[in-house]
Motif scaffolding. Structure first.
Motif, short mmCIF file in Angstrom:
data_model
loop_
_atom_site.label_atom_id
_atom_site.label_comp_id
_atom_site.label_asym_id
_atom_site.label_seq_id
_atom_site.Cartn_x
_atom_site.Cartn_y
_atom_site.Cartn_z
N ARG A 87 3.49 -0.71 -4.93
CA ARG A 87 3.92 -1.86 -5.72
C ARG A 87 2.98 -3.04 -5.51
O ARG A 87 2.96 -3.63 -4.45
N GLY A 88 2.22 -3.35 -6.50
CA GLY A 88 1.39 -4.55 -6.46
C GLY A 88 0.12 -4.38 -5.65
O GLY A 88 -0.10 -3.37 -5.00
N ASN A 89 -0.70 -5.38 -5.73
CA ASN A 89 -1.95 -5.42 -4.99
C ASN A 89 -1.72 -6.20 -3.71
O ASN A 89 -1.36 -7.37 -3.76
N PRO A 90 -1.92 -5.60 -2.54
CA PRO A 90 -1.65 -6.31 -1.29
C PRO A 90 -2.61 -7.46 -1.03
O PRO A 90 -2.37 -8.29 -0.17
N LEU A 91 -3.69 -7.53 -1.80
CA LEU A 91 -4.67 -8.59 -1.57
C LEU A 91 -4.43 -9.80 -2.45
O LEU A 91 -5.14 -10.79 -2.36
N VAL A 92 -3.43 -9.74 -3.33
CA VAL A 92 -3.13 -10.86 -4.22
C VAL A 92 -1.87 -11.55 -3.74
O VAL A 92 -0.84 -10.92 -3.55
N VAL A 93 -1.98 -12.84 -3.51
CA VAL A 93 -0.82 -13.62 -3.07
C VAL A 93 -0.32 -14.41 -4.27
O VAL A 93 -1.06 -15.16 -4.89
N ARG A 94 0.95 -14.24 -4.58
CA ARG A 94 1.55 -14.98 -5.69
C ARG A 94 2.36 -16.14 -5.11
O ARG A 94 3.21 -15.93 -4.26
N ARG A 95 2.07 -17.32 -5.60
CA ARG A 95 2.76 -18.51 -5.13
C ARG A 95 3.83 -18.92 -6.11
O ARG A 95 3.59 -18.98 -7.31
N LEU A 111 0.82 -1.21 0.00
CA LEU A 111 0.00 0.00 0.00
C LEU A 111 0.86 1.26 0.00
O LEU A 111 0.57 2.22 -0.72
N LEU A 112 1.91 1.28 0.81
CA LEU A 112 2.72 2.49 0.95
C LEU A 112 3.67 2.72 -0.20
O LEU A 112 4.00 3.86 -0.51
N THR A 113 4.13 1.66 -0.84
CA THR A 113 5.06 1.82 -1.95
C THR A 113 4.37 1.84 -3.30
O THR A 113 4.97 2.21 -4.30
#
Length: 106
Positions: A18-26, A14-16
């Motif tokens: 970068r990316g969606n904090p709600l998506v986890v990439r495995r 959220l602060l940077t």
């Protein structure tokens, strides 16, 4: 504690920006290791409760549906509390009611 990592990832994203904090990439599993199942569900009747005022939820509607699909006395319940469910008087009432139902069905 091990639970700090998801919060760190969320705030960092959220602060940077970068990316969606709600998506986890495995990452893919190493050779010879089975991939995780897409659908994970409890194998026994389960009571799943959570607090409505908790700022971050780690469950989805899909998980709630999976709990209910077990049948029997499985139940899901949202309480009007925050993270610490056991501080809410409704917690004990819900737990006792579920245990009573579960015991009767055994």
């Amino acid at each position: 504690s091990y639970m700090k990592y998801p919060y760190f990832r969320m705030w960092a994203a959220l602060l940077t920006g970068r990316g969606n904090p709600l998506v986890v990439r495995r990452a893919p599993p190493p050779p010879g290791v089975a991939a995780p199942r897409d659908k994970v569900a409890p194998a026994v009747p389960t009571l799943f409760m959570w607090g409505r005022k908790k700022p971050i939820m780690f469950h989805s509607q899909r998980w709630l549906d999976a709990v209910l699909s077990v049948g029997g006395c499985s139940a899901v319940k949202e309480l009007p509390s925050g993270h610490w469910l056991q501080r809410d008087p409704a917690f004990n009432d819900s737990l006792v009611a579920w245990l009573t139902t579960a015991h009767a069905k055994l």
